[in-house]
Motif scaffolding. Structure first.
Motif, PDB file in Angstrom:
ATOM      1  N   PHE A 155       0.807  -1.206   0.000  1.00  0.00           N
ATOM      2  CA  PHE A 155       0.000   0.000   0.000  1.00  0.00           C
ATOM      3  C   PHE A 155       0.852   1.272   0.000  1.00  0.00           C
ATOM      4  O   PHE A 155       1.830   1.379   0.745  1.00  0.00           O
ATOM      5  N   ALA A 156       0.451   2.210  -0.849  1.00  0.00           N
ATOM      6  CA  ALA A 156       0.936   3.585  -0.775  1.00  0.00           C
ATOM      7  C   ALA A 156      -0.253   4.436  -0.353  1.00  0.00           C
ATOM      8  O   ALA A 156      -1.402   4.138  -0.702  1.00  0.00           O
ATOM      9  N   MET A 157       0.004   5.494   0.412  1.00  0.00           N
ATOM     10  CA  MET A 157      -1.065   6.339   0.929  1.00  0.00           C
ATOM     11  C   MET A 157      -0.852   7.782   0.498  1.00  0.00           C
ATOM     12  O   MET A 157       0.254   8.322   0.653  1.00  0.00           O
ATOM     13  N   ALA A 158      -1.895   8.390  -0.041  1.00  0.00           N
ATOM     14  CA  ALA A 158      -1.805   9.773  -0.524  1.00  0.00           C
ATOM     15  C   ALA A 158      -2.929  10.602   0.079  1.00  0.00           C
ATOM     16  O   ALA A 158      -4.026  10.108   0.348  1.00  0.00           O
ATOM     17  N   ASP A 159      -2.627  11.878   0.274  1.00  0.00           N
ATOM     18  CA  ASP A 159      -3.599  12.825   0.838  1.00  0.00           C
ATOM     19  C   ASP A 159      -3.582  14.077  -0.037  1.00  0.00           C
ATOM     20  O   ASP A 159      -2.573  14.767  -0.114  1.00  0.00           O
ATOM     21  N   PHE A 160      -4.711  14.365  -0.718  1.00  0.00           N
ATOM     22  CA  PHE A 160      -4.745  15.511  -1.625  1.00  0.00           C
ATOM     23  C   PHE A 160      -5.307  16.773  -0.979  1.00  0.00           C
ATOM     24  O   PHE A 160      -5.453  17.799  -1.654  1.00  0.00           O
ATOM     25  N   TYR A 161      -5.598  16.727   0.318  1.00  0.00           N
ATOM     26  CA  TYR A 161      -6.229  17.880   0.957  1.00  0.00           C
ATOM     27  C   TYR A 161      -5.349  19.125   0.850  1.00  0.00           C
ATOM     28  O   TYR A 161      -4.183  19.127   1.241  1.00  0.00           O
TER      29      TYR A 161
ATOM     30  N   VAL B  69      -0.119  15.086  -1.789  1.00  0.00           N
ATOM     31  CA  VAL B  69      -0.148  15.127  -3.249  1.00  0.00           C
ATOM     32  C   VAL B  69      -1.076  16.237  -3.719  1.00  0.00           C
ATOM     33  O   VAL B  69      -1.841  16.810  -2.937  1.00  0.00           O
ATOM     34  N   TYR B  70      -0.999  16.528  -5.010  1.00  0.00           N
ATOM     35  CA  TYR B  70      -1.899  17.472  -5.653  1.00  0.00           C
ATOM     36  C   TYR B  70      -2.793  16.711  -6.622  1.00  0.00           C
ATOM     37  O   TYR B  70      -2.330  15.793  -7.316  1.00  0.00           O
ATOM     38  N   THR B  71      -4.051  17.094  -6.676  1.00  0.00           N
ATOM     39  CA  THR B  71      -5.014  16.350  -7.485  1.00  0.00           C
ATOM     40  C   THR B  71      -4.650  16.318  -8.964  1.00  0.00           C
ATOM     41  O   THR B  71      -4.964  15.353  -9.657  1.00  0.00           O
ATOM     42  N   SER B  72      -3.984  17.348  -9.449  1.00  0.00           N
ATOM     43  CA  SER B  72      -3.679  17.433 -10.878  1.00  0.00           C
ATOM     44  C   SER B  72      -2.296  16.892 -11.233  1.00  0.00           C
ATOM     45  O   SER B  72      -1.916  16.893 -12.404  1.00  0.00           O
ATOM     46  N   ASP B  73      -1.546  16.419 -10.231  1.00  0.00           N
ATOM     47  CA  ASP B  73      -0.176  15.984 -10.507  1.00  0.00           C
ATOM     48  C   ASP B  73       0.249  14.969  -9.446  1.00  0.00           C
ATOM     49  O   ASP B  73       0.978  15.296  -8.516  1.00  0.00           O
ATOM     50  N   LEU B  74      -0.177  13.735  -9.594  1.00  0.00           N
ATOM     51  CA  LEU B  74       0.187  12.696  -8.634  1.00  0.00           C
ATOM     52  C   LEU B  74       1.639  12.274  -8.857  1.00  0.00           C
ATOM     53  O   LEU B  74       2.045  12.015  -9.993  1.00  0.00           O
ATOM     54  N   PRO B  75       2.429  12.199  -7.789  1.00  0.00           N
ATOM     55  CA  PRO B  75       3.867  11.924  -7.924  1.00  0.00           C
ATOM     56  C   PRO B  75       4.187  10.438  -8.060  1.00  0.00           C
ATOM     57  O   PRO B  75       5.040   9.898  -7.346  1.00  0.00           O
TER      58      PRO B  75
ATOM     59  N   ARG C  14     -11.791  17.892 -10.538  1.00  0.00           N
ATOM     60  CA  ARG C  14     -12.189  16.507 -10.312  1.00  0.00           C
ATOM     61  C   ARG C  14     -11.857  15.644 -11.534  1.00  0.00           C
ATOM     62  O   ARG C  14     -11.386  14.516 -11.407  1.00  0.00           O
ATOM     63  N   ILE C  15     -12.092  16.169 -12.730  1.00  0.00           N
ATOM     64  CA  ILE C  15     -11.771  15.437 -13.953  1.00  0.00           C
ATOM     65  C   ILE C  15     -10.268  15.232 -14.075  1.00  0.00           C
ATOM     66  O   ILE C  15      -9.794  14.138 -14.404  1.00  0.00           O
ATOM     67  N   LEU C  16      -9.481  16.282 -13.810  1.00  0.00           N
ATOM     68  CA  LEU C  16      -8.021  16.167 -13.861  1.00  0.00           C
ATOM     69  C   LEU C  16      -7.521  15.126 -12.862  1.00  0.00           C
ATOM     70  O   LEU C  16      -6.583  14.372 -13.150  1.00  0.00           O
ATOM     71  N   PHE C  17      -8.164  15.092 -11.705  1.00  0.00           N
ATOM     72  CA  PHE C  17      -7.794  14.122 -10.682  1.00  0.00           C
ATOM     73  C   PHE C  17      -8.002  12.693 -11.185  1.00  0.00           C
ATOM     74  O   PHE C  17      -7.115  11.837 -11.062  1.00  0.00           O
TER      75      PHE C  17
ATOM     76  N   LEU D  39      -8.180  11.743 -14.289  1.00  0.00           N
ATOM     77  CA  LEU D  39      -7.229  11.495 -15.369  1.00  0.00           C
ATOM     78  C   LEU D  39      -5.878  11.056 -14.815  1.00  0.00           C
ATOM     79  O   LEU D  39      -5.214  10.186 -15.383  1.00  0.00           O
ATOM     80  N   GLU D  40      -5.478  11.666 -13.692  1.00  0.00           N
ATOM     81  CA  GLU D  40      -4.232  11.263 -13.042  1.00  0.00           C
ATOM     82  C   GLU D  40      -4.346   9.840 -12.474  1.00  0.00           C
ATOM     83  O   GLU D  40      -3.400   9.056 -12.567  1.00  0.00           O
ATOM     84  N   LEU D  41      -5.496   9.533 -11.888  1.00  0.00           N
ATOM     85  CA  LEU D  41      -5.696   8.181 -11.379  1.00  0.00           C
ATOM     86  C   LEU D  41      -5.604   7.164 -12.516  1.00  0.00           C
ATOM     87  O   LEU D  41      -5.007   6.093 -12.364  1.00  0.00           O
ATOM     88  N   LYS D  42      -6.183   7.514 -13.652  1.00  0.00           N
ATOM     89  CA  LYS D  42      -6.100   6.634 -14.819  1.00  0.00           C
ATOM     90  C   LYS D  42      -4.646   6.447 -15.250  1.00  0.00           C
ATOM     91  O   LYS D  42      -4.227   5.334 -15.595  1.00  0.00           O
ATOM     92  N   ARG D  43      -3.873   7.517 -15.226  1.00  0.00           N
ATOM     93  CA  ARG D  43      -2.479   7.445 -15.666  1.00  0.00           C
ATOM     94  C   ARG D  43      -1.670   6.490 -14.798  1.00  0.00           C
ATOM     95  O   ARG D  43      -0.844   5.719 -15.315  1.00  0.00           O
ATOM     96  N   VAL D  44      -1.877   6.523 -13.485  1.00  0.00           N
ATOM     97  CA  VAL D  44      -1.053   5.702 -12.586  1.00  0.00           C
ATOM     98  C   VAL D  44      -1.625   4.296 -12.396  1.00  0.00           C
ATOM     99  O   VAL D  44      -1.026   3.482 -11.695  1.00  0.00           O
ATOM    100  N   LEU D  45      -2.768   4.014 -13.030  1.00  0.00           N
ATOM    101  CA  LEU D  45      -3.387   2.689 -12.930  1.00  0.00           C
ATOM    102  C   LEU D  45      -2.865   1.772 -14.027  1.00  0.00           C
ATOM    103  O   LEU D  45      -2.796   2.155 -15.196  1.00  0.00           O
TER     104      LEU D  45
END
Length: 250
Positions: free
Chosen positions: A114-120, A146-152, A176-179, A181-187
């Protein structure tokens, strides 16, 4: 956060995180009842009914929250048993300032890394209750900001991504859409994104009255997933108040 949840932990957290609202609401209700005493007839009954309706609405919301977070099987995560995670190796949990699920998921799926991220970000996500939650339950050192538009994270890094009761804090539709899209990229190809949310629908209106505006509509979520080019593989209800979306890459 304790692995074994206490009987009233969920509803008690809601009260602690939102205590100014309950204090103000209680004072207003008492004032209305006090003012009603100066009137008689129709005005008296109208003010008394308004005060009792407000009190009733508040109590209903707490009872429903107790059912969802303390009495239902939501946090048992038995509803994930039908998904084949045995071949998965890496998972990401993404939260918005308060994480009460990762430790439970780690216990349920010990074979996952598990990796844990917090976009708040208080500049963008302005819900005061999150700040109070963070003071009571500070983020663990291993949680990555992390940032919603740029997951590291690298492309196709995770087999499973959990976004549980957090994405609604992204109020701006474009963000929300950019977020997603980032989730899709890292999946990874064949991986799954698991989203769990309240909806802005009738059951949540009956439970939370105007509080249901804090959630997004079903149509808004579907549009977001489509614009992020994600496929809705499965949708189901976890109690009448909670919706589960399982997403994959198109």
């Amino acid at each position: 956060m304790e692995l074994n949840r206490k009987s009233y932990q969920g509803v008690w957290n809601i009260v602690r995180f939102n205590w100014p609202f309950y204090v103000v609401a209680g004072i207003v209700i008492l004032l209305v009842i006090g003012i009603a005493g100066y009137f008689s007839g129709l005005i008296f009954y109208f003010l008394l009914a308004a005060a009792l309706a407000a009190l009733g609405g508040m109590l209903v919301s707490l009872v429903v929250s107790h059912y969802i977070y303390d009495r239902s099987s939501l946090y048992d995560f038995g509803w994930l048993d039908g998904l084949d995670f045995q071949k998965a190796g890496s998972a990401l949990t993404v939260n918005a300032g308060f994480d009460e699920t990762t430790e439970i998921l780690q216990h349920k799926f010990p074979f996952l890394r598990f990796a844990m991220a917090d976009f708040y970000d208080p500049r963008l996500h302005t819900e005061p209750s999150i700040e109070r939650a963070r003071k009571i339950y500070p983020p663990k050192p291993e949680v990555l900001k992390v940032y919603t538009s740029d997951l590291p994270y690298g492309d196709q890094q995770f087999d499973i991504i959990f976004v549980l009761l957090s994405a609604h804090e992204i109020r701006n539709p474009k963000e929300r859409i950019l977020f997603f899209l980032e989730l899709k990229r890292v999946l990874r190809e064949g991986g799954k994104i698991i989203v769990m949310e309240h909806l802005r629908d009738l059951p949540n209106f009956l439970a939370y009255t105007i509080g249901f505006f804090h959630f997004h509509s079903h149509a808004a979520w579907i549009k977001c997933f489509e614009l992020a080019e994600l496929k809705l593989e499965r949708e189901e209800k976890q109690t009448v108040f909670i919706s589960l979306f399982i997403l994959t890459k198109k």
